[in-house]
Design a protein around this motif. Structure first.
Motif, PDB file in Angstrom:
ATOM      1  N   GLY A 282       6.174  -0.282  -2.675  1.00 30.48           N
ATOM      2  CA  GLY A 282       4.728  -0.201  -2.829  1.00 30.48           C
ATOM      3  C   GLY A 282       4.318  -0.490  -4.259  1.00 30.48           C
ATOM      4  N   THR A 283       3.051  -0.795  -4.449  1.00 31.30           N
ATOM      5  CA  THR A 283       2.571  -1.122  -5.789  1.00 31.30           C
ATOM      6  C   THR A 283       2.759   0.045  -6.752  1.00 31.30           C
ATOM      7  OG1 THR A 283       0.325  -0.426  -5.203  1.00 31.30           O
ATOM      8  CG2 THR A 283       0.870  -2.733  -4.879  1.00 31.30           C
ATOM      9  N   GLU A 284       2.712   1.268  -6.224  1.00 23.58           N
ATOM     10  CA  GLU A 284       2.851   2.440  -7.085  1.00 23.58           C
ATOM     11  C   GLU A 284       4.291   2.651  -7.538  1.00 23.58           C
ATOM     12  OE1 GLU A 284       4.559   3.897  -3.424  1.00 23.58           O
ATOM     13  OE2 GLU A 284       2.865   2.586  -3.858  1.00 23.58           O
ATOM     14  N   ALA A 285       5.259   2.000  -6.862  1.00 25.08           N
ATOM     15  CA  ALA A 285       6.676   2.200  -7.168  1.00 25.08           C
ATOM     16  C   ALA A 285       7.301   1.019  -7.895  1.00 25.08           C
ATOM     17  CB  ALA A 285       7.457   2.488  -5.884  1.00 25.08           C
ATOM     18  N   LEU A 286       6.529  -0.027  -8.189  1.00 25.12           N
ATOM     19  CA  LEU A 286       7.069  -1.153  -8.957  1.00 25.12           C
ATOM     20  C   LEU A 286       7.509  -0.680 -10.336  1.00 25.12           C
ATOM     21  CD1 LEU A 286       4.592  -4.083  -8.213  1.00 25.12           C
ATOM     22  CD2 LEU A 286       7.035  -4.060  -7.687  1.00 25.12           C
ATOM     23  N   ARG A 287       8.658  -1.155 -10.778  1.00 25.30           N
ATOM     24  CA  ARG A 287       9.196  -0.776 -12.081  1.00 25.30           C
ATOM     25  C   ARG A 287       9.782  -1.999 -12.781  1.00 25.30           C
ATOM     26  NH1 ARG A 287       6.716   2.907 -10.562  1.00 25.30           N
ATOM     27  NH2 ARG A 287       7.290   5.118 -10.403  1.00 25.30           N
ATOM     28  N   TYR A 288       9.772  -1.941 -14.102  1.00 25.33           N
ATOM     29  CA  TYR A 288      10.398  -2.993 -14.910  1.00 25.33           C
ATOM     30  C   TYR A 288      11.879  -3.105 -14.558  1.00 25.33           C
ATOM     31  CZ  TYR A 288      12.093  -5.502 -19.031  1.00 25.33           C
ATOM     32  OH  TYR A 288      12.706  -6.405 -19.871  1.00 25.33           O
ATOM     33  N   ALA A 289      12.375  -4.331 -14.454  1.00 29.09           N
ATOM     34  CA  ALA A 289      13.780  -4.679 -14.233  1.00 29.09           C
ATOM     35  C   ALA A 289      14.248  -4.496 -12.794  1.00 29.09           C
ATOM     36  CB  ALA A 289      14.706  -3.913 -15.177  1.00 29.09           C
ATOM     37  N   GLN A 290      13.377  -4.133 -11.871  1.00 28.54           N
ATOM     38  CA  GLN A 290      13.787  -4.067 -10.469  1.00 28.54           C
ATOM     39  C   GLN A 290      14.192  -5.447  -9.962  1.00 28.54           C
ATOM     40  OE1 GLN A 290      10.229  -2.252  -8.857  1.00 28.54           O
ATOM     41  NE2 GLN A 290      11.344  -0.428  -8.185  1.00 28.54           N
ATOM     42  N   GLN A 291      15.246  -5.470  -9.143  1.00 29.48           N
ATOM     43  CA  GLN A 291      15.657  -6.686  -8.444  1.00 29.48           C
ATOM     44  C   GLN A 291      14.862  -6.756  -7.138  1.00 29.48           C
ATOM     45  OE1 GLN A 291      17.792  -8.981  -9.627  1.00 29.48           O
ATOM     46  NE2 GLN A 291      18.219  -7.810 -11.489  1.00 29.48           N
ATOM     47  N   VAL A 292      14.092  -7.826  -6.957  1.00 27.13           N
ATOM     48  CA  VAL A 292      13.153  -7.861  -5.844  1.00 27.13           C
ATOM     49  C   VAL A 292      13.210  -9.197  -5.107  1.00 27.13           C
ATOM     50  CG1 VAL A 292      11.586  -6.258  -6.999  1.00 27.13           C
ATOM     51  CG2 VAL A 292      11.226  -8.732  -7.243  1.00 27.13           C
ATOM     52  N   ALA A 293      12.699  -9.168  -3.883  1.00 32.13           N
ATOM     53  CA  ALA A 293      12.409 -10.372  -3.113  1.00 32.13           C
ATOM     54  C   ALA A 293      10.935 -10.337  -2.748  1.00 32.13           C
ATOM     55  CB  ALA A 293      13.264 -10.431  -1.853  1.00 32.13           C
ATOM     56  N   VAL A 294      10.257 -11.453  -2.960  1.00 32.86           N
ATOM     57  CA  VAL A 294       8.831 -11.571  -2.628  1.00 32.86           C
ATOM     58  C   VAL A 294       8.716 -12.391  -1.353  1.00 32.86           C
ATOM     59  CG1 VAL A 294       6.548 -12.267  -3.436  1.00 32.86           C
ATOM     60  CG2 VAL A 294       8.277 -11.499  -5.082  1.00 32.86           C
ATOM     61  N   VAL A 295       8.029 -11.830  -0.358  1.00 31.44           N
ATOM     62  CA  VAL A 295       8.017 -12.390   0.991  1.00 31.44           C
ATOM     63  C   VAL A 295       6.580 -12.581   1.460  1.00 31.44           C
ATOM     64  CG1 VAL A 295       8.603 -11.895   3.404  1.00 31.44           C
ATOM     65  CG2 VAL A 295      10.242 -11.373   1.589  1.00 31.44           C
TER      66      VAL A 295
ATOM     67  N   GLY B 164       0.796  -1.212   0.000  1.00 29.77           N
ATOM     68  CA  GLY B 164       0.000   0.000   0.000  1.00 29.77           C
ATOM     69  C   GLY B 164       0.833   1.267   0.000  1.00 29.77           C
ATOM     70  N   GLY B 165       2.135   1.119   0.107  1.00 24.65           N
ATOM     71  CA  GLY B 165       3.060   2.238   0.023  1.00 24.65           C
ATOM     72  C   GLY B 165       4.480   1.745   0.213  1.00 24.65           C
ATOM     73  N   SER B 166       5.435   2.439  -0.418  1.00 22.65           N
ATOM     74  CA  SER B 166       6.843   2.153  -0.183  1.00 22.65           C
ATOM     75  C   SER B 166       7.248   2.824   1.128  1.00 22.65           C
ATOM     76  CB  SER B 166       7.688   2.691  -1.340  1.00 22.65           C
ATOM     77  OG  SER B 166       7.280   2.127  -2.576  1.00 22.65           O
ATOM     78  N   PHE B 167       8.554   2.833   1.439  1.00 25.15           N
ATOM     79  CA  PHE B 167       9.003   3.595   2.596  1.00 25.15           C
ATOM     80  C   PHE B 167       8.524   5.035   2.408  1.00 25.15           C
ATOM     81  CE2 PHE B 167      12.090   6.430   4.653  1.00 25.15           C
ATOM     82  CZ  PHE B 167      11.945   6.001   5.964  1.00 25.15           C
ATOM     83  N   PRO B 168       7.755   5.579   3.360  1.00 28.12           N
ATOM     84  CA  PRO B 168       7.136   6.897   3.159  1.00 28.12           C
ATOM     85  C   PRO B 168       8.137   8.029   3.376  1.00 28.12           C
ATOM     86  CG  PRO B 168       6.526   6.021   5.299  1.00 28.12           C
ATOM     87  CD  PRO B 168       7.325   4.939   4.614  1.00 28.12           C
ATOM     88  N   TYR B 169       9.076   8.136   2.470  1.00 28.11           N
ATOM     89  CA  TYR B 169      10.193   9.079   2.614  1.00 28.11           C
ATOM     90  C   TYR B 169       9.704  10.516   2.751  1.00 28.11           C
ATOM     91  CZ  TYR B 169      14.458  11.630   1.376  1.00 28.11           C
ATOM     92  OH  TYR B 169      15.521  12.506   1.374  1.00 28.11           O
ATOM     93  N   LEU B 170       8.820  10.945   1.846  1.00 34.84           N
ATOM     94  CA  LEU B 170       8.339  12.323   1.890  1.00 34.84           C
ATOM     95  C   LEU B 170       7.522  12.581   3.146  1.00 34.84           C
ATOM     96  CD1 LEU B 170       7.305  12.906  -1.835  1.00 34.84           C
ATOM     97  CD2 LEU B 170       9.406  13.619  -0.683  1.00 34.84           C
TER      98      LEU B 170
ATOM     99  N   VAL C  84       6.943  -7.032  -1.121  1.00 31.53           N
ATOM    100  CA  VAL C  84       7.957  -7.052  -2.177  1.00 31.53           C
ATOM    101  C   VAL C  84       9.061  -6.073  -1.776  1.00 31.53           C
ATOM    102  CG1 VAL C  84       8.448  -6.641  -4.613  1.00 31.53           C
ATOM    103  CG2 VAL C  84       6.254  -7.661  -3.932  1.00 31.53           C
ATOM    104  N   PHE C  85      10.289  -6.570  -1.719  1.00 30.93           N
ATOM    105  CA  PHE C  85      11.442  -5.764  -1.315  1.00 30.93           C
ATOM    106  C   PHE C  85      12.339  -5.460  -2.500  1.00 30.93           C
ATOM    107  CE2 PHE C  85      10.247  -6.971   2.885  1.00 30.93           C
ATOM    108  CZ  PHE C  85      10.851  -6.064   3.744  1.00 30.93           C
ATOM    109  N   ASP C  86      12.848  -4.256  -2.555  1.00 31.21           N
ATOM    110  CA  ASP C  86      13.947  -3.906  -3.442  1.00 31.21           C
ATOM    111  C   ASP C  86      15.216  -4.454  -2.814  1.00 31.21           C
ATOM    112  OD1 ASP C  86      16.175  -2.571  -4.590  1.00 31.21           O
ATOM    113  OD2 ASP C  86      14.942  -0.862  -5.163  1.00 31.21           O
ATOM    114  N   THR C  87      15.842  -5.451  -3.446  1.00 30.58           N
ATOM    115  CA  THR C  87      16.994  -6.108  -2.834  1.00 30.58           C
ATOM    116  C   THR C  87      18.267  -5.282  -2.938  1.00 30.58           C
ATOM    117  OG1 THR C  87      17.370  -7.345  -4.896  1.00 30.58           O
ATOM    118  CG2 THR C  87      16.059  -8.423  -3.189  1.00 30.58           C
ATOM    119  N   ILE C  88      18.267  -4.243  -3.755  1.00 28.59           N
ATOM    120  CA  ILE C  88      19.424  -3.353  -3.811  1.00 28.59           C
ATOM    121  C   ILE C  88      19.397  -2.388  -2.631  1.00 28.59           C
ATOM    122  CG2 ILE C  88      20.673  -1.659  -5.201  1.00 28.59           C
ATOM    123  CD1 ILE C  88      20.587  -4.475  -6.414  1.00 28.59           C
ATOM    124  N   ARG C  89      18.241  -1.797  -2.360  1.00 24.56           N
ATOM    125  CA  ARG C  89      18.099  -0.823  -1.280  1.00 24.56           C
ATOM    126  C   ARG C  89      17.702  -1.464   0.049  1.00 24.56           C
ATOM    127  NH1 ARG C  89      17.398   4.452  -2.676  1.00 24.56           N
ATOM    128  NH2 ARG C  89      15.944   4.772  -0.949  1.00 24.56           N
TER     129      ARG C  89
END
Length: 358
Positions: free
Chosen positions: A306-319, A21-27, A296-301
């Motif tokens: 979040g679903t709104e931040a998914l991008r093609y070619a991202q390296q991910v882990a599904v948990v 429902g959201g990535s890390f809420p940085y802003l 879903v985790f970005d394994t680089i960062r």
């Protein structure tokens, strides 16, 4: 206490509990830091400390996450429905509570509490994120969800004085939110007695504990995914790369599916979402479904995506992470399980993803 340190931990833990429902809420964390600097830290109190007749404002953002990318979160906007309810009903709130702990909805109540000089209740109504108001524990247990006020960024206010049930609250709320541009600040007036009986307690403490664990692994350049799975009794379903992505916004929801090609010989996963991640499938069928938590985790960062931040070619882990037992009862599963999201199958226990034979 919510302060400059714990707000970061809360942001990380709330992003994980948001299940997409959201990535890390940085802003939102940056905005919260400014609010905390201006108005001071927020006392975190247990629900049991509330008097039965205490007035509690439940606060959240409703709509699709995507519009929040277009504007910096404004504490005045999210405080507005609280003030409208006070003015309209002639009451004063004694505490603030989050409606749902997930991502930005874990941070926004902290900002409102700080700005209004009120304590924050260590509870919510969901224990994670769900996309619909009728999926909250208040709705499922018959607790009143009104009066409720919705405010947009143009100072338009709608008050729902009463509603038959949680389904009608969701119907009205969704139509108003969509008319607002899929973004609304929401506040509901409740009482200490209702919160103590119907809330899900300890969720802010849990989110901060999860977030502190992940951030400490990041600082030591260790794998936060493995640590999270071990701490929460979850399961790593796959590591891989996003090779296809379908996403659309309709009826106030972000819907779609991401295809993840795995690194370890698996046939690949499809991760379905409706604001949050809802179902994971592979060639053999369903792997995990709601109400279990899918992250879903970005394994680089080392951060949840979040679903709104998914991008093609991202390296991910599904948990997979286990849900609360209260979400798995026969009475609740028709609403919180896959059929409640429109899928033509029932909840099933999670299983490991398939592996191709060597």
């Amino acid at each position: 206490m919510i302060d400059h340190t714990t707000i970061r931990e809360l942001g990380m833990g709330a992003a994980i509990l948001s299940t997409g429902g959201g990535s890390f809420p940085y802003l939102e964390v940056l905005a919260a830091l400014d609010v905390l600097e201006a108005h001071g830290p927020v006392a975190l109190i247990e629900a049991d400390s509330l008097a039965d007749d205490a007035n509690v404002a439940l606060v959240c953002m409703t709509g699709a996450p995507l519009p929040m990318f277009e504007r910096f979160v404004d504490v005045d906007h999210f405080s507005r429905p609280v003030k409208v309810l006070e003015r309209h009903y002639g009451l004063r709130f004694d505490a603030i509570m989050g409606f749902a702990i997930g991502s930005m909805n874990g941070i926004i109540p902290c900002m409102v509490a700080s700005a209004l000089g009120l304590p924050l209740v260590d509870s919510d109504t969901v224990g994670r994120s769900f996309p619909q108001a009728n999926m909250s524990n208040f709705a499922l247990t018959g607790a009143p969800m009104t009066p409720m006020c919705l405010s947009d960024i143009r100072a338009n206010d709608v008050i729902i004085t009463d509603a038959m049930n949680g389904d009608w609250v969701e119907t009205i709320l969704r139509h108003v939110t969509t008319a607002y541009g899929s973004l609304a600040a929401v506040a509901t007036a409740s009482t200490g007695a209702i919160v103590k009986r119907h809330g899900i307690h300890g969720t802010y403490s849990r989110a901060m504990q999860i977030g502190a664990g992940v951030r400490s692994r990041q600082a030591r350049h260790e794998d936060p995914v493995a640590a999270l799975v071990a701490a929460e009794g979850g399961m790593l379903l796959a590591r891989g790369r996003v090779t296809d992505l379908e996403r659309s916004v309709a009826d106030g929801f972000v819907r779609g599916v991401a295809t993840v090609d795995t690194q370890d010989g698996g046939p690949g996963l499809k991760v379905h979402f409706q604001n949050e991640y809802t179902v994971v499938t592979d060639e053999a069928g369903v792997v995990v479904t709601v109400p279990d938590l899918i992250c879903v985790f970005d394994t680089i960062r080392g951060e949840p995506i979040g679903t709104e931040a998914l991008r093609y070619a991202q390296q991910v882990a599904v948990v997979y992470l286990p849900t609360s037992p209260a979400h798995l009862t026969p009475q609740v599963l028709p609403i919180l399980g896959p059929r409640g999201f429109g899928y033509p199958f029932d909840y099933c226990a999670p299983r490991p993803a398939q592996r191709r034979p060597a």
